[in-house]
Design a protein around this motif. Structure first.
Motif, short mmCIF file in Angstrom:
data_model
loop_
_atom_site.label_atom_id
_atom_site.label_comp_id
_atom_site.label_asym_id
_atom_site.label_seq_id
_atom_site.Cartn_x
_atom_site.Cartn_y
_atom_site.Cartn_z
N LYS A 162 -1.25 12.60 -5.65
CA LYS A 162 -1.46 13.11 -4.08
C LYS A 162 -2.06 13.94 -3.66
O LYS A 162 -2.20 14.33 -2.19
CB LYS A 162 0.04 12.32 -3.94
N LEU A 181 1.62 7.08 -6.72
CA LEU A 181 0.88 8.02 -7.27
C LEU A 181 1.88 9.12 -7.65
O LEU A 181 2.04 9.94 -7.30
CB LEU A 181 -0.04 8.60 -6.02
N LEU A 188 -5.28 14.21 -2.60
CA LEU A 188 -5.26 12.92 -1.58
C LEU A 188 -5.14 13.48 -0.21
O LEU A 188 -6.41 13.49 0.70
CB LEU A 188 -4.45 11.77 -1.54
N PHE A 225 0.65 -1.07 0.31
CA PHE A 225 0.04 -0.17 -0.06
C PHE A 225 0.35 0.98 0.39
O PHE A 225 0.45 2.19 -1.41
CB PHE A 225 -0.72 0.54 1.35
N LYS A 226 2.07 1.11 0.80
CA LYS A 226 2.57 2.50 0.80
C LYS A 226 3.28 3.07 -0.23
O LYS A 226 3.64 3.60 -0.76
CB LYS A 226 4.11 2.64 1.22
N ILE A 283 1.02 4.35 -2.73
CA ILE A 283 0.96 6.03 -2.53
C ILE A 283 1.97 5.86 -3.05
O ILE A 283 1.94 7.77 -3.96
CB ILE A 283 0.88 6.00 -1.17
N GLU A 284 3.35 5.72 -2.81
CA GLU A 284 4.70 6.53 -3.43
C GLU A 284 4.65 6.92 -4.74
O GLU A 284 4.97 7.69 -5.64
CB GLU A 284 6.31 5.30 -3.52
#
Length: 208
Positions: A18, A13, A21, A6-7, A10-11
């Motif tokens: 980002k 994106l 969000l 998951f991390k 996100i990184e």
């Protein structure tokens, strides 16, 4: 709390996504928004913010005391003030201020309203008395948890609070019944195992 996958997702994106969000999340978390604003934008130091807050808080307590209606309403109002202190601590991470502001709050409350607490039956003053004694315990726990180099900064106010409790019979009665030794406050000699003592007192049904 978050998986590596998951991390990583996100990184990876795009920056614009980002940002969207982050702002969406901040809108839903006012505490985090205020904390980030203080850390990233505000020009005040923690000390300056604490000093400004203390002035406003004492002024508010004076106003509440001057417009006193009943012990019940006074307790309700002082809980709002306590909530404001908690908000200040959330935003600033001000551990020193959490102690000093709670001390100043109780001292001002009792200095302005000590005699009033004694003018009503104990049954009506009980909840306020328990609030003060429980908050005094919390202050002792917080002091014991902070760097002991700061202790002298609290010693005078701690003693003042202890003497105020001692001088108000309803409060002293409540302190004794809930196993708060007022001498801990007056002398500044807090037991090393205060956390264990407090835990046992709560487990035995006191401070409620």
């Amino acid at each position: 709390m978050f998986s590596k996958e998951f991390k990583k997702a996100i990184e990876e994106l795009p920056s614009a996504e980002k940002d969207k969000l982050i702002f969406r999340l901040l809108k839903k978390d006012l505490d985090l928004t205020n904390r980030l604003h203080f850390e990233l934008v505000a020009t005040e130091t923690v000390d300056e913010k604490r000093n400004d807050f203390e002035k406003a808080m004492l002024k508010k307590i004076n106003h509440l005391s001057n417009s006193f209606y009943s012990v019940g309403y006074l307790l309700q109002d002082i809980r709002y003030v306590s909530g404001d202190i908690n908000e200040h601590v959330k935003i600033t991470k001000d551990k020193f201020g959490e102690i000093s502001l709670n001390l100043k709050m109780l001292i001002q409350l009792l200095t302005s309203n000590g005699e009033r607490i004694e003018t009503v039956p104990y049954s009506k003053a009980y909840t306020l008395c328990i609030y003060v004694i429980a908050r005094a315990f919390k202050i002792l726990l917080l002091i014991k948890a902070i760097n002991e180099d700061y202790f002298l900064d609290f010693k005078e106010d701690l003693s003042t609070l202890g003497k105020l409790i001692y001088d108000i019979p309803f409060l002293m009665h409540t302190a004794i019944n809930n196993e708060l030794d007022v001498n801990w406050l007056i002398s500044g000699e807090i037991p090393e195992d205060i956390a264990r003592i407090h835990k046992e007192i709560r487990a035995n049904g006191f401070l409620k």
